[in-house]
Each structure stands twice: as C-alpha cells, then as structure tokens.
Design a protein around this motif. Structure first.
Motif, mmCIF file in Angstrom:
data_model
loop_
_atom_site.group_PDB
_atom_site.id
_atom_site.type_symbol
_atom_site.label_atom_id
_atom_site.label_comp_id
_atom_site.label_asym_id
_atom_site.label_seq_id
_atom_site.Cartn_x
_atom_site.Cartn_y
_atom_site.Cartn_z
ATOM 1 N N MET A 26 0.828 -1.208 0.000
ATOM 2 C CA MET A 26 0.000 0.000 0.000
ATOM 3 C C MET A 26 0.862 1.258 0.000
ATOM 4 S SD MET A 26 -3.176 -0.844 2.552
ATOM 5 C CE MET A 26 -3.994 0.683 2.093
ATOM 6 N N ARG A 27 2.026 1.170 0.609
ATOM 7 C CA ARG A 27 2.922 2.326 0.618
ATOM 8 C C ARG A 27 3.418 2.634 -0.797
ATOM 9 N NH1 ARG A 27 8.116 3.456 0.724
ATOM 10 N NH2 ARG A 27 8.739 1.266 0.580
ATOM 11 N N LEU A 28 3.777 1.598 -1.535
ATOM 12 C CA LEU A 28 4.280 1.783 -2.899
ATOM 13 C C LEU A 28 3.158 1.949 -3.921
ATOM 14 C CD1 LEU A 28 7.180 -0.826 -2.878
ATOM 15 C CD2 LEU A 28 7.381 1.655 -2.780
ATOM 16 N N ASN A 29 2.005 1.356 -3.628
ATOM 17 C CA ASN A 29 0.862 1.424 -4.553
ATOM 18 C C ASN A 29 -0.404 1.741 -3.766
ATOM 19 O OD1 ASN A 29 2.598 -1.287 -5.590
ATOM 20 N ND2 ASN A 29 2.265 0.297 -7.111
ATOM 21 N N PRO A 30 -0.528 2.967 -3.266
ATOM 22 C CA PRO A 30 -1.713 3.321 -2.460
ATOM 23 C C PRO A 30 -2.988 3.251 -3.279
ATOM 24 C CG PRO A 30 -0.455 5.282 -3.012
ATOM 25 C CD PRO A 30 0.371 4.106 -3.443
ATOM 26 N N THR A 31 -4.085 2.872 -2.626
ATOM 27 C CA THR A 31 -5.365 2.775 -3.328
ATOM 28 C C THR A 31 -5.882 4.149 -3.730
ATOM 29 O OG1 THR A 31 -6.517 2.797 -1.203
ATOM 30 C CG2 THR A 31 -6.013 0.656 -2.145
ATOM 31 N N VAL A 32 -5.558 5.156 -2.947
ATOM 32 C CA VAL A 32 -5.917 6.542 -3.273
ATOM 33 C C VAL A 32 -4.611 7.291 -3.516
ATOM 34 C CG1 VAL A 32 -6.982 8.671 -2.442
ATOM 35 C CG2 VAL A 32 -8.028 6.454 -1.905
ATOM 36 N N ILE A 33 -4.429 7.822 -4.716
ATOM 37 C CA ILE A 33 -3.137 8.408 -5.061
ATOM 38 C C ILE A 33 -3.024 9.869 -4.630
ATOM 39 C CG2 ILE A 33 -2.744 6.817 -6.969
ATOM 40 C CD1 ILE A 33 -3.714 8.927 -8.902
ATOM 41 N N TRP A 34 -4.150 10.503 -4.373
ATOM 42 C CA TRP A 34 -4.105 11.869 -3.849
ATOM 43 C C TRP A 34 -5.390 12.167 -3.092
ATOM 44 C CZ3 TRP A 34 -7.923 15.361 -5.224
ATOM 45 C CH2 TRP A 34 -8.646 15.075 -6.383
ATOM 46 N N ASP A 91 12.308 9.529 0.566
ATOM 47 C CA ASP A 91 13.352 8.996 1.449
ATOM 48 C C ASP A 91 13.426 9.725 2.778
ATOM 49 O OD1 ASP A 91 14.271 6.935 -0.193
ATOM 50 O OD2 ASP A 91 15.513 8.302 -1.360
ATOM 51 N N ARG A 92 12.839 10.901 2.865
ATOM 52 C CA ARG A 92 12.790 11.601 4.147
ATOM 53 C C ARG A 92 11.773 10.975 5.094
ATOM 54 N NH1 ARG A 92 11.900 17.487 1.632
ATOM 55 N NH2 ARG A 92 10.631 16.157 0.271
ATOM 56 N N ASN A 93 10.851 10.203 4.543
ATOM 57 C CA ASN A 93 9.839 9.536 5.367
ATOM 58 C C ASN A 93 10.149 8.058 5.590
ATOM 59 O OD1 ASN A 93 8.258 11.888 5.555
ATOM 60 N ND2 ASN A 93 7.289 11.457 3.573
ATOM 61 N N PHE A 94 10.778 7.411 4.585
ATOM 62 C CA PHE A 94 11.112 5.994 4.686
ATOM 63 C C PHE A 94 12.489 5.753 4.077
ATOM 64 C CE2 PHE A 94 6.491 6.265 4.372
ATOM 65 C CZ PHE A 94 6.083 5.491 5.455
ATOM 66 N N GLU A 95 13.316 5.022 4.818
ATOM 67 C CA GLU A 95 14.636 4.671 4.296
ATOM 68 C C GLU A 95 14.484 3.733 3.087
ATOM 69 O OE1 GLU A 95 18.737 2.486 5.904
ATOM 70 O OE2 GLU A 95 17.154 3.077 7.322
ATOM 71 N N ARG A 96 15.273 3.994 2.034
ATOM 72 C CA ARG A 96 15.183 3.224 0.792
ATOM 73 C C ARG A 96 13.711 3.097 0.384
ATOM 74 N NH1 ARG A 96 19.047 -1.877 2.045
ATOM 75 N NH2 ARG A 96 18.118 -2.627 0.090
ATOM 76 N N ALA A 97 13.093 4.257 0.261
ATOM 77 C CA ALA A 97 11.628 4.352 0.158
ATOM 78 C C ALA A 97 11.043 3.689 -1.077
ATOM 79 C CB ALA A 97 11.201 5.818 0.198
ATOM 80 N N LYS A 98 11.809 3.600 -2.160
ATOM 81 C CA LYS A 98 11.249 3.043 -3.392
ATOM 82 C C LYS A 98 11.384 1.528 -3.472
ATOM 83 C CE LYS A 98 11.726 7.239 -6.167
ATOM 84 N NZ LYS A 98 12.077 8.103 -5.041
ATOM 85 N N GLU A 99 11.933 0.906 -2.429
ATOM 86 C CA GLU A 99 12.123 -0.536 -2.424
ATOM 87 C C GLU A 99 11.040 -1.235 -1.598
ATOM 88 O OE1 GLU A 99 16.178 -1.908 -1.741
ATOM 89 O OE2 GLU A 99 16.870 0.166 -1.977
ATOM 90 N N PHE A 100 10.705 -2.453 -2.020
ATOM 91 C CA PHE A 100 9.683 -3.257 -1.341
ATOM 92 C C PHE A 100 10.373 -4.060 -0.233
ATOM 93 C CE2 PHE A 100 6.703 -6.688 -0.666
ATOM 94 C CZ PHE A 100 5.450 -6.117 -0.891
ATOM 95 N N ILE A 101 10.270 -3.557 1.010
ATOM 96 C CA ILE A 101 10.980 -4.166 2.141
ATOM 97 C C ILE A 101 10.010 -4.328 3.316
ATOM 98 C CG2 ILE A 101 12.984 -4.021 3.673
ATOM 99 C CD1 ILE A 101 14.250 -2.070 1.681
ATOM 100 N N PRO A 102 9.318 -5.456 3.428
ATOM 101 C CA PRO A 102 8.365 -5.658 4.525
ATOM 102 C C PRO A 102 8.997 -5.584 5.912
ATOM 103 C CG PRO A 102 8.027 -7.282 2.784
ATOM 104 C CD PRO A 102 9.313 -6.584 2.476
ATOM 105 N N THR A 103 10.311 -5.911 6.008
ATOM 106 C CA THR A 103 10.944 -5.927 7.335
ATOM 107 C C THR A 103 11.220 -4.534 7.873
ATOM 108 O OG1 THR A 103 13.066 -6.300 6.198
ATOM 109 C CG2 THR A 103 11.961 -8.232 7.146
ATOM 110 N N ARG A 104 10.789 -3.483 7.182
ATOM 111 C CA ARG A 104 10.845 -2.159 7.794
ATOM 112 C C ARG A 104 9.741 -2.053 8.866
ATOM 113 N NH1 ARG A 104 11.594 1.619 4.304
ATOM 114 N NH2 ARG A 104 11.501 0.485 2.298
#
Length: 438
Positions: free
Chosen positions: A282-290, A323-336
């Motif tokens: 959902m973080r990378l592909n939110p259901t509502v984009i804006w 990246d200011r909100n999530f480290e390596r923000a564009k990567e799919f990392i569930p263990t964050r």
C-alpha cells in the motif's frame, strides 16, 4: 475540511444520493452519520465480523483450488482484479448487509446479477466524470433515451431495490425485537438481554432509529462504494508485488500455515508479517493516489501563507516514497515494519522509537505516522480497520494454498479512476501448493 470537484460531485450525487456522507463537509449531520459508521467499525466490532471474513476467504480459496485441480499441472491463470473485486463485494455484502452476493461457487469465481449491477455503477461514475466526456451530452444527460442510460437506470434500480428491501426488513426486525425486549423486560426483575450486532447495517439502525430508509440507503451505498474497489485494489497490488518476491511468499505461507488453523478469530495482530507485506504494498501502490483539503483558516507554513478556503492537494504517492519519510523508500521491504524474533520464534512489530538496524535488518524501523495510505485526521478512511483485516486474511488464506507468478513479458495496463490508479486486468498464475510445499 474537504470539498470535491463539482463535475465529479454531480455524478456521485446522482448515484450515491443526496444524503451521502461524501457531500457533507461538516456540521451536526456529518458528525452524527460518521459517528454511526465509526462505532460500527471499531476494533471490537471488527472482531465480531472476523468469522465472516474467514468464511469469504475460504470460499475464494475453494473456488480457485477446484479450478486448479481441474488442470493436470495444478496451475491456473486468472484475472486477479476480478477475483479481488468478487471477494471484497462478497465480504462487504455479508458484513454490511447480511446479504450474499453469490460471487463464489465450488466451480469458480462468478458474479450474480446483483453483483454485475453494482460493478456497472462503480464504473459509471468515473466514466461520466472523465474530463473528455464533459462535452458529451450522451453521458452528461441521464434523461436521454440512449442504450447506455437505459442500462444505467436498470442497474441502479437493481442495486437500490436490493438495499431498500434489506434495510426495510432490518428496520422491521429491529422494531419487532425492541417490542419483544420491552415486553420481556416488563415481566423480568433484574438482568438484561445482550444485544448482538448481526451486521453493520443492524448496528447503524440501532443507533439511528430516526433515519429514513432513503437516508440509510444513501449511507449504505456510500460505504459499499467506498470500500469495494479500494480493498480490491489493495489485494490486486499485493499479489502482483509478491510475484516478484518468492521469498516473501514463503514467509507469508509459513506464517499462514502456523496461525490459520481452524480458528476464525485470527486477526491482523496475529498475522504480523502478512500485514507488513500489505502495508509495504500500500505504501508503494496506495489505493488513493491523492486527496485534498480546504483550509478552514489562513495558515503560515514555513513562511508561506495559505489563505482561508484554499484547496490543498496532497500527493500521497509522493509522500509515501520520499526517502525523508522511509529509508530506501522506493524498495519493497516488509521488514521495515516487522522483524523475526529468535527468542519468540515469530514475527514481531518493530518500534522506530527504540531500534534501527540493531537486529541485522536492512533498513531502520518505519514510523507508522508517515504511513498515510488511509489519509489522516478527522476525515481519514473510516473503514481502515475492516480494509486491513479483509486484505490480511485474504492474503494469508491465498498464500497458505497457492504460489503466485506473473509473466513479466506482458505489460500491465493501468487505468485511472477518480483518485485511484490500478491495473485494468491482471492475469496472475496461481500454483496449487502441495501439502508439504513451503
């Protein structure tokens, strides 16, 4: 405060009704109606709906399993958008109305006549609201006797007839039950009978006895329309994302097989890794984009003055991959969101306030406050608990029985619908797992 685009407003109002929550910007009526829905979707209320969510997830798994067994290699390729929409409508129908849309059978994934009518109306609003259709009188004027308009009124009639009949029956049953309760209490000394919340509608009726059938119909249409496609988009994207990560599928399967036994009281708090996968998707592909808000007063934002009544557009897709909100923000990392605890031999939630990468994780713990997929504030998604429970149980049930894959040579055709952006169709391969397959 939030305001909608006028052109969109007109078409949403035509289908959802004049008394829909969508058109109430605040005030007593908005607070009252939202309060009814919020109380019907508390954590305790969702726990009462768990058995229904599991029932619908099991029906979906059974339908797909039987389709796989017909094939000699135990593999099928199906449009997961259709499957996800059917699961969501079936679940919402039973939870919200106590109604079975009959979307699944032992031989496959189906759509009943009522489900088809509902799907048509969901697609109709963005079709008429498309800026390219603004000068097309065939779409802007509902009264024109076109084939499409005739079908619109037919499908709308099916949906509204269903809702009004279910609501009237529920109101009659509530009235009769109240009379029986009054009669019984007058003949008893002490004690009280426990009221059982059968579904979301019956609870709303109990707390809003003065609302008309028309008002309740508009409210239930709004709830169904708001939750139907958004949850289906979530399930679609998470399955697509998992096709790229077999290792993550394995973790979901192991967790599901460990926890999803015969207990239908399992919630998202038990399926921590599966929930983390969904949150990451959902973080990378939110259901509502804006989303947007209108400033209720002038605001000084770091020296920039935002006037009162100014419309502020919030691009969720940008915030969630910053990246200011999530480290390596564009990567799919569930263990964050979670980490494996060797002491407890299970997945546990990570706390961004007390840990970074001390346990060998590839990224520091994410701050849940930055997870805005459900928006935030007084107008956040009122059904977010239900949506997360549905998605988590659905994914765990599927991962328990299937591996999924996708032919990357096929381009994913995306479509825009108001505030959403999602695949038009997505044929994903479901591989039936052997009993001993991890």
């Amino acid at each position: 405060m939030r305001k909608s685009v006028k052109m969109v407003n007109r078409h949403v109002r035509q289908t959802l009704g004049q008394q829909s929550l969508v058109f109430q910007s605040g005030g007593t009526d908005w607070k009252r109606q939202r309060g009814h829905v919020q109380y019907a979707l508390t954590a305790n209320a969702i726990a009462e709906y768990n058995s229904i969510i599991h029932e619908c997830a099991n029906a979906m798994v059974t339908a797909l399993t039987n389709l796989c067994k017909v094939e000699s290699n135990g593999l099928i390729e199906v449009d997961v958008v259709h499957v996800a929409q059917c699961f969501t409508l079936e679940t919402f129908g039973k939870i919200a109305l106590g109604h079975d849309f009959h979307c699944f059978s032992s031989t496959g994934v189906l759509r009943s006549r009522e489900a088809e009518a509902f799907a048509f109306l969901v697609n109709d609003i963005p079709k008429r609201s498309n800026p390219r259709a603004i000068l097309n009188p065939m779409l802007q004027m509902y009264s024109l006797p076109t084939t499409y308009n005739r079908r619109y009124w037919e499908e709308r009639g099916i949906v509204e007839s269903l809702l009004s009949s279910v609501i009237q029956r529920s109101k009659d049953e509530f009235t009769a039950s109240s009379k029986r309760g009054s009669s019984e209490s007058s003949n008893c000394t002490g004690g009280s009978s426990k009221k059982i919340r059968d579904n979301l509608l019956t609870h709303i009726i109990r707390t809003s006895t003065d609302d008309s059938v028309e008002s309740l119909t508009d409210m239930m249409k709004t709830i169904l329309f708001a939750g139907y496609e958004t949850t289906a988009i979530t399930i679609t994207f998470v399955l697509y994302n998992l096709t790229k990560y077999p290792e993550f599928q394995k973790h979901c399967c192991e967790e599901a097989r460990r926890i999803l036994q015969k207990d239908n009281n399992v919630t998202i708090s038990d399926l921590r890794y599966t929930r983390a996968v969904i949150m990451e998707s959902m973080r990378l592909n939110p259901t509502v984009i804006w989303t947007s808000r209108n400033s209720a007063k002038a605001i000084d934002l770091d020296g920039v003055i935002i006037p009162k009544g100014f419309r502020i557009v919030i691009p969720l897709t940008k915030l969630l991959v910053d990246d200011r909100n999530f480290e390596r923000a564009k990567e799919f990392i569930p263990t964050r969101w979670v980490r494996w605890s060797t002491e407890k031999n299970e997945w546990i939630e990570r706390d961004h306030r007390h840990e970074s990468t001390d346990h060998g994780e590839v990224v520091s713990a994410a701050d849940p406050a930055n997870f805005l997929a459900f928006s935030d504030g007084a107008r956040d998604c009122v059904g977010k608990r239900l949506a997360m429970n549905e998605s988590t149980v659905a994914l765990a049930s599927l991962m328990k029985h299937f591996k999924v894959s996708y032919d990357e040579s096929k381009p994913v055709e995306m479509k825009r619908r108001l505030t959403s952006w999602f695949p038009h169709e997505l044929d994903i391969k479901f591989h039936l797992r052997d009993d001993n397959t991890e």
